[in-house]
Design a protein around this motif. Structure first.
Motif, PDB file in Angstrom:
ATOM      1  N   CYS A 208       0.834  -1.211   0.000  1.00 28.71           N
ATOM      2  CA  CYS A 208       0.000   0.000   0.000  1.00 28.71           C
ATOM      3  C   CYS A 208       0.867   1.259   0.000  1.00 28.71           C
ATOM      4  O   CYS A 208       0.453   2.296  -0.529  1.00 28.71           O
ATOM      5  N   ARG A 209       2.066   1.167   0.575  1.00 28.41           N
ATOM      6  CA  ARG A 209       2.972   2.317   0.527  1.00 28.41           C
ATOM      7  C   ARG A 209       3.420   2.584  -0.908  1.00 28.41           C
ATOM      8  O   ARG A 209       3.479   3.736  -1.350  1.00 28.41           O
ATOM      9  N   ASP A 210       3.711   1.501  -1.647  1.00 27.50           N
ATOM     10  CA  ASP A 210       4.079   1.664  -3.054  1.00 27.50           C
ATOM     11  C   ASP A 210       2.956   2.370  -3.813  1.00 27.50           C
ATOM     12  O   ASP A 210       3.208   3.254  -4.641  1.00 27.50           O
ATOM     13  N   LEU A 211       1.720   1.977  -3.518  1.00 28.67           N
ATOM     14  CA  LEU A 211       0.571   2.584  -4.186  1.00 28.67           C
ATOM     15  C   LEU A 211       0.422   4.045  -3.808  1.00 28.67           C
ATOM     16  O   LEU A 211       0.100   4.896  -4.647  1.00 28.67           O
ATOM     17  N   ALA A 212       0.654   4.360  -2.540  1.00 27.58           N
ATOM     18  CA  ALA A 212       0.505   5.740  -2.061  1.00 27.58           C
ATOM     19  C   ALA A 212       1.469   6.693  -2.760  1.00 27.58           C
ATOM     20  O   ALA A 212       1.173   7.887  -2.893  1.00 27.58           O
ATOM     21  N   PHE A 213       2.616   6.169  -3.212  1.00 31.67           N
ATOM     22  CA  PHE A 213       3.623   7.030  -3.850  1.00 31.67           C
ATOM     23  C   PHE A 213       3.799   6.684  -5.331  1.00 31.67           C
ATOM     24  O   PHE A 213       4.806   7.078  -5.949  1.00 31.67           O
TER      25      PHE A 213
END
Length: 416
Positions: A208-213
């Motif tokens: 989800c961090r990859d998606l957030a950025f």
């Protein structure tokens, strides 16, 4: 108590009933409590699929959508009951009645979950206190457990309610995202299914961090506007309001059924289509809507599906009209292979009061004969108000607080 509420933001609760169908049966028959229980279709037919199960059954590995025979293999002591939808609708209505005691802004999502905007309910206590009161009241009055998420928007509230089950209350703020949400794989984020997760993984987006950025251009090229929306949610952004009227936002009304056995008997297949057309007509009437498009779905013994639809000049709602189109579509597109499942759907639905019939040469005379009656009705409505008299087409929608079917369960679950 205002100090517990944001000055400019909102406070949203997501109330999610735990193992709803099984819990309702346990409330109705307390001797079932503590036992492995599954709600399923007829075990003797292929629709014997677990709809939901108790937490005791889950301890044995029993899961939703699992065939009954497999569930019984995992848990020989499993008690299997057929669903009692009238009982569940009654319990659902009781649950939503309780939620409306805390706020007018209640949005049902399905038969067993909904959002509550309590931003202006500060006089009743802090957000966590209100969540506790709701949870306690539903348990004491209905004997039903639920989990509640407390957050500044719908996405975070939904995510929070899934974090602790059963009987959990979880607060999730934007500042909690780096620790609680970002480390999770994208498949675990609400709103992302397997296919979307695979596409994201193919772009190098694993968490989800990859998606957030993630890169906006790359996301939009692979997933369209939905990719950008998912990125916003991964950053804790969700602008959707809690809308009590969204329960009436639907674009289609349909029914489908799996046949007891694969069949090529045309007479039997058309009889099923007639039954489905009748169900669709009944639900259209209840919702006070008409369909502009009729669609037929045919699934063969290899589970291969075809869907065909026809856009109509005039909206339809009667069983005979729906069946005529559905039958024609079926006869034109059925390849003669054994059929496993049939479905009939009315799409592009419109409110009856807003539907305008495109009169053709054959319908003009019939409608013209009704003109004197329409004139009288119009005069009465002008004098006493639009709702003072209707043209015999009003369904049974009734008051909005008391009004839902199939939950794929779409949102007709609150109908009386």
């Amino acid at each position: 108590m205002k100090n517990f509420y944001p000055k400019n933001g909102r406070v949203i609760l997501h109330v999610d009933m735990n193992s709803f169908y099984a819990s309702v049966e346990m409330a109705y028959d307390p001797t079932l409590k503590g036992k492995p229980l599954a709600i399923a279709g007829n075990p003797e037919e292929r629709r014997g699929i677990v709809v939901t199960c108790s937490y005791e059954a889950r301890g044995f590995g029993v899961k939703t959508t699992m065939p009954v025979w497999e569930a019984k293999r995992l848990c020989p002591e499993l008690i299997v009951m057929r669903p009692n939808f009238e009982r569940y609708r009654s319990a659902s209505k009781g649950m939503f009645d309780i939620l409306r005691q805390y706020s007018e802004l209640v949005e049902p999502v399905s038969i067993d979950e909904g959002y509550v905007d309590i931003t202006d309910s500060f006089e009743l206590g802090s957000p966590v206190e209100i969540a506790g009161q709701i949870q306690s009241q539903i348990l004491s009055q209905l004997d039903l457990p639920c989990s509640i998420g407390v957050a500044p928007n719908k996405f975070l509230a939904k995510t929070a309610s899934d974090m602790k089950k059963p009987m959990g209350i979880t607060v999730l703020r934007k500042r909690d995202l780096p620790a609680k949400i970002w480390p999770l794989p994208v498949i675990d984020m609400h709103g992302i299914g397997e296919k979307t997760a695979l596409k994201l993984n193919g772009m190098g987006i694993e968490t989800c961090r990859d998606l957030a950025f993630a890169n906006d251009i790359q996301l939009k090229s692979r997933l369209g506007i939905n990719g950008l929306r998912l990125k916003e949610k991964a950053n804790g952004i969700d602008r959707r309001i809690v809308d009590p009227d969204s329960i009436y936002d639907y674009k289609s009304v349909g029914n489908s059924t799996t046949l007891p056995k694969d069949t090529t008997n045309q007479h039997d297949l058309l009889a099923v289509i007639l039954q489905l057309s009748e169900k669709v007509a009944s639900r259209l009437h209840q919702k006070d809507v008409l369909g502009m498009t009729i669609q037929v779905m045919i699934k063969d013994k290899f589970r291969k599906s075809i869907t065909r639809s026809r856009k109509l000049e005039n909206p339809v709602g009667k069983k005979e009209d729906i069946y005529a189109v559905a039958k024609d579509l079926f006869m034109k597109h059925w390849n003669g292979e054994p059929v496993r499942l049939l479905g009939v759907t009315a799409q592009d639905v419109v409110e009856k009061s807003e539907a305008t019939e495109q009169l053709d040469l054959f319908s003009y005379k019939k409608e013209a004969e009704k003109e004197p009656l329409y004139k009288v009705v119009s005069e009465l409505q002008d004098k006493y108000g639009k709702d003072s008299i209707a043209r015999g087409i009003k369904g049974s929608k009734g008051a909005r607080n008391d009004t839902k079917t199939d939950t794929s369960f779409n949102k007709d679950f609150l109908r009386d």
